[in-house]
Structures are given as C-alpha cells and as structure tokens.
Design a protein around this motif. Sequence first.
Motif, PDB file in Angstrom:
ATOM      1  N   TRP A  23     -35.224  27.456  12.599  1.00 33.64           N
ATOM      2  CA  TRP A  23     -35.514  28.196  13.971  1.00 33.64           C
ATOM      3  C   TRP A  23     -36.088  27.124  14.816  1.00 33.64           C
ATOM      4  O   TRP A  23     -36.631  26.058  14.355  1.00 33.64           O
ATOM      5  CB  TRP A  23     -36.648  29.072  13.616  1.00 33.64           C
ATOM      6  CG  TRP A  23     -36.175  30.437  13.185  1.00 33.64           C
ATOM      7  CD1 TRP A  23     -36.125  30.831  11.756  1.00 33.64           C
ATOM      8  CD2 TRP A  23     -35.651  31.567  13.878  1.00 33.64           C
ATOM      9  NE1 TRP A  23     -35.665  31.772  11.647  1.00 33.64           N
ATOM     10  CE2 TRP A  23     -35.247  32.477  12.830  1.00 33.64           C
ATOM     11  CE3 TRP A  23     -35.255  31.820  15.207  1.00 33.64           C
ATOM     12  CZ2 TRP A  23     -34.844  33.788  13.250  1.00 33.64           C
ATOM     13  CZ3 TRP A  23     -34.604  33.088  15.306  1.00 33.64           C
ATOM     14  CH2 TRP A  23     -34.444  33.857  14.575  1.00 33.64           C
ATOM     15  N   VAL A  24     -35.919  27.167  16.130  1.00 33.14           N
ATOM     16  CA  VAL A  24     -36.354  26.293  17.050  1.00 33.14           C
ATOM     17  C   VAL A  24     -37.201  26.968  17.707  1.00 33.14           C
ATOM     18  O   VAL A  24     -36.804  27.931  18.620  1.00 33.14           O
ATOM     19  CB  VAL A  24     -35.121  25.698  18.212  1.00 33.14           C
ATOM     20  CG1 VAL A  24     -35.657  24.636  19.000  1.00 33.14           C
ATOM     21  CG2 VAL A  24     -34.183  24.818  16.908  1.00 33.14           C
ATOM     22  N   GLU A  25     -38.468  26.533  18.093  1.00 39.33           N
ATOM     23  CA  GLU A  25     -39.584  27.328  18.906  1.00 39.33           C
ATOM     24  C   GLU A  25     -39.229  26.712  20.427  1.00 39.33           C
ATOM     25  O   GLU A  25     -39.460  25.364  20.591  1.00 39.33           O
ATOM     26  CB  GLU A  25     -40.823  26.760  18.612  1.00 39.33           C
ATOM     27  CG  GLU A  25     -41.929  27.633  19.415  1.00 39.33           C
ATOM     28  CD  GLU A  25     -43.522  27.652  18.839  1.00 39.33           C
ATOM     29  OE1 GLU A  25     -44.167  27.777  19.476  1.00 39.33           O
ATOM     30  OE2 GLU A  25     -43.432  26.601  17.768  1.00 39.33           O
ATOM     31  N   ILE A  26     -39.041  27.413  21.295  1.00 40.12           N
ATOM     32  CA  ILE A  26     -39.034  27.147  22.759  1.00 40.12           C
ATOM     33  C   ILE A  26     -40.345  27.294  23.289  1.00 40.12           C
ATOM     34  O   ILE A  26     -40.468  28.161  23.576  1.00 40.12           O
ATOM     35  CB  ILE A  26     -37.807  28.032  23.422  1.00 40.12           C
ATOM     36  CG1 ILE A  26     -36.703  28.111  22.789  1.00 40.12           C
ATOM     37  CG2 ILE A  26     -37.945  27.712  25.028  1.00 40.12           C
ATOM     38  CD1 ILE A  26     -35.806  26.715  22.850  1.00 40.12           C
ATOM     39  N   THR A  27     -40.979  26.073  23.648  1.00 42.96           N
ATOM     40  CA  THR A  27     -42.139  25.890  24.144  1.00 42.96           C
ATOM     41  C   THR A  27     -42.279  25.989  25.653  1.00 42.96           C
ATOM     42  O   THR A  27     -41.382  25.150  26.137  1.00 42.96           O
ATOM     43  CB  THR A  27     -43.183  24.849  23.510  1.00 42.96           C
ATOM     44  OG1 THR A  27     -42.566  23.799  23.630  1.00 42.96           O
ATOM     45  CG2 THR A  27     -43.221  25.057  22.075  1.00 42.96           C
ATOM     46  N   GLN A  28     -43.416  25.977  26.426  1.00 46.12           N
ATOM     47  CA  GLN A  28     -43.371  25.817  27.723  1.00 46.12           C
ATOM     48  C   GLN A  28     -43.342  24.405  28.000  1.00 46.12           C
ATOM     49  O   GLN A  28     -42.717  23.777  29.078  1.00 46.12           O
ATOM     50  CB  GLN A  28     -44.815  26.351  28.393  1.00 46.12           C
ATOM     51  CG  GLN A  28     -44.784  26.200  29.849  1.00 46.12           C
ATOM     52  CD  GLN A  28     -43.591  27.289  30.604  1.00 46.12           C
ATOM     53  OE1 GLN A  28     -43.491  28.306  30.296  1.00 46.12           O
ATOM     54  NE2 GLN A  28     -42.977  26.324  31.449  1.00 46.12           N
ATOM     55  N   GLY A  64     -30.925  28.915  31.307  1.00 44.73           N
ATOM     56  CA  GLY A  64     -29.831  29.207  30.604  1.00 44.73           C
ATOM     57  C   GLY A  64     -29.041  27.956  29.964  1.00 44.73           C
ATOM     58  O   GLY A  64     -28.758  28.151  28.584  1.00 44.73           O
ATOM     59  N   LEU A  65     -28.994  26.954  30.768  1.00 43.63           N
ATOM     60  CA  LEU A  65     -28.206  25.814  30.069  1.00 43.63           C
ATOM     61  C   LEU A  65     -29.221  25.030  29.043  1.00 43.63           C
ATOM     62  O   LEU A  65     -28.367  24.612  27.867  1.00 43.63           O
ATOM     63  CB  LEU A  65     -28.154  24.699  31.210  1.00 43.63           C
ATOM     64  CG  LEU A  65     -26.963  23.648  30.844  1.00 43.63           C
ATOM     65  CD1 LEU A  65     -25.617  24.090  30.416  1.00 43.63           C
ATOM     66  CD2 LEU A  65     -27.201  22.544  31.957  1.00 43.63           C
ATOM     67  N   PHE A  66     -30.386  25.106  28.970  1.00 42.23           N
ATOM     68  CA  PHE A  66     -31.453  24.741  27.813  1.00 42.23           C
ATOM     69  C   PHE A  66     -30.975  25.478  26.661  1.00 42.23           C
ATOM     70  O   PHE A  66     -30.840  24.831  25.667  1.00 42.23           O
ATOM     71  CB  PHE A  66     -32.736  24.892  28.313  1.00 42.23           C
ATOM     72  CG  PHE A  66     -33.707  24.388  27.247  1.00 42.23           C
ATOM     73  CD1 PHE A  66     -33.371  23.202  26.464  1.00 42.23           C
ATOM     74  CD2 PHE A  66     -34.715  25.093  27.168  1.00 42.23           C
ATOM     75  CE1 PHE A  66     -34.316  22.836  25.443  1.00 42.23           C
ATOM     76  CE2 PHE A  66     -35.759  24.531  26.053  1.00 42.23           C
ATOM     77  CZ  PHE A  66     -35.318  23.571  25.243  1.00 42.23           C
ATOM     78  N   LEU A  67     -30.844  26.798  26.801  1.00 41.92           N
ATOM     79  CA  LEU A  67     -30.495  27.797  25.616  1.00 41.92           C
ATOM     80  C   LEU A  67     -29.321  27.492  24.948  1.00 41.92           C
ATOM     81  O   LEU A  67     -28.848  27.267  23.742  1.00 41.92           O
ATOM     82  CB  LEU A  67     -30.677  29.190  25.977  1.00 41.92           C
ATOM     83  CG  LEU A  67     -32.147  29.452  26.330  1.00 41.92           C
ATOM     84  CD1 LEU A  67     -32.245  30.775  26.648  1.00 41.92           C
ATOM     85  CD2 LEU A  67     -33.324  29.152  25.352  1.00 41.92           C
ATOM     86  N   LEU A  68     -28.393  27.105  26.052  1.00 41.19           N
ATOM     87  CA  LEU A  68     -26.680  26.985  25.711  1.00 41.19           C
ATOM     88  C   LEU A  68     -26.716  25.557  24.958  1.00 41.19           C
ATOM     89  O   LEU A  68     -25.880  25.398  23.996  1.00 41.19           O
ATOM     90  CB  LEU A  68     -25.862  27.128  26.768  1.00 41.19           C
ATOM     91  CG  LEU A  68     -25.465  28.365  27.329  1.00 41.19           C
ATOM     92  CD1 LEU A  68     -24.698  28.258  28.520  1.00 41.19           C
ATOM     93  CD2 LEU A  68     -24.625  29.140  26.464  1.00 41.19           C
ATOM     94  N   ALA A  69     -27.461  24.654  25.451  1.00 37.69           N
ATOM     95  CA  ALA A  69     -27.421  23.351  24.829  1.00 37.69           C
ATOM     96  C   ALA A  69     -28.062  23.261  23.305  1.00 37.69           C
ATOM     97  O   ALA A  69     -27.615  22.379  22.629  1.00 37.69           O
ATOM     98  CB  ALA A  69     -28.257  22.099  25.502  1.00 37.69           C
ATOM     99  N   LEU A  70     -28.741  24.384  22.766  1.00 34.12           N
ATOM    100  CA  LEU A  70     -29.219  24.411  21.491  1.00 34.12           C
ATOM    101  C   LEU A  70     -28.181  25.235  20.516  1.00 34.12           C
ATOM    102  O   LEU A  70     -28.336  24.941  19.229  1.00 34.12           O
ATOM    103  CB  LEU A  70     -30.773  25.357  21.551  1.00 34.12           C
ATOM    104  CG  LEU A  70     -31.573  24.714  22.344  1.00 34.12           C
ATOM    105  CD1 LEU A  70     -32.963  25.539  22.400  1.00 34.12           C
ATOM    106  CD2 LEU A  70     -32.010  23.392  21.589  1.00 34.12           C
ATOM    107  N   ALA A  71     -27.066  25.862  21.244  1.00 28.95           N
ATOM    108  CA  ALA A  71     -26.247  26.542  20.159  1.00 28.95           C
ATOM    109  C   ALA A  71     -25.432  25.399  19.348  1.00 28.95           C
ATOM    110  O   ALA A  71     -25.269  26.044  18.063  1.00 28.95           O
ATOM    111  CB  ALA A  71     -25.105  27.124  21.259  1.00 28.95           C
ATOM    112  N   PRO A  72     -24.997  24.330  19.483  1.00 22.90           N
ATOM    113  CA  PRO A  72     -24.381  23.622  18.501  1.00 22.90           C
ATOM    114  C   PRO A  72     -25.258  23.080  17.360  1.00 22.90           C
ATOM    115  O   PRO A  72     -24.941  23.172  16.311  1.00 22.90           O
ATOM    116  CB  PRO A  72     -23.919  22.291  19.279  1.00 22.90           C
ATOM    117  CG  PRO A  72     -23.909  22.459  20.632  1.00 22.90           C
ATOM    118  CD  PRO A  72     -24.949  23.846  20.858  1.00 22.90           C
TER     119      PRO A  72
END
Length: 72
Positions: A23-28, A64-72
């Motif tokens: 899991w990757v935690e998305i922090t502020q 959104g682009l940040f989240l998409l960048a985490l997909a690979p």
Amino acid sequence: MLILQTPMDFTDHQGASPGAPDWVEITQDKIDAFAELTGDDHWIHVDTERAASEQPDGRTIAHGLFLLALAP
C-alpha cells in the motif's frame, strides 16, 4: 547496432500469484510536493483549511495525474 532481447519464459511461473504490491499512503506532504513539482497548486489540492470548510468531506483532493502515476 541492433540488440534483440530473447522473449521471457513465463512457464516457470504458471499458476503462481504475482502478489499484491504494498500500500502507498497518500499524505498531504506528498500532495504538496506534487503540486510544487507540477505547478498545480489549486486550493483543492493544497489548502487544508479551505478544504475543511468547503469540500464535502472536508479534505483536500489528490491530483488525478499523481494517482495515475502510482498505477505502474
């Protein structure tokens, strides 16, 4: 010079589970760093006080682009 790579042989892994990634935690802090990197500093991403009063769930929204960048 042209170098051809031999195809990978997946037969040794047939039937095996590739497993789930950690899991990757998305922090502020990560959202703020992405905003600084991309120049997208819209308040919905970086202004926690305004988001607390104006966003439906009271939190900022990750890019959104940040989240998409985490997909690979």
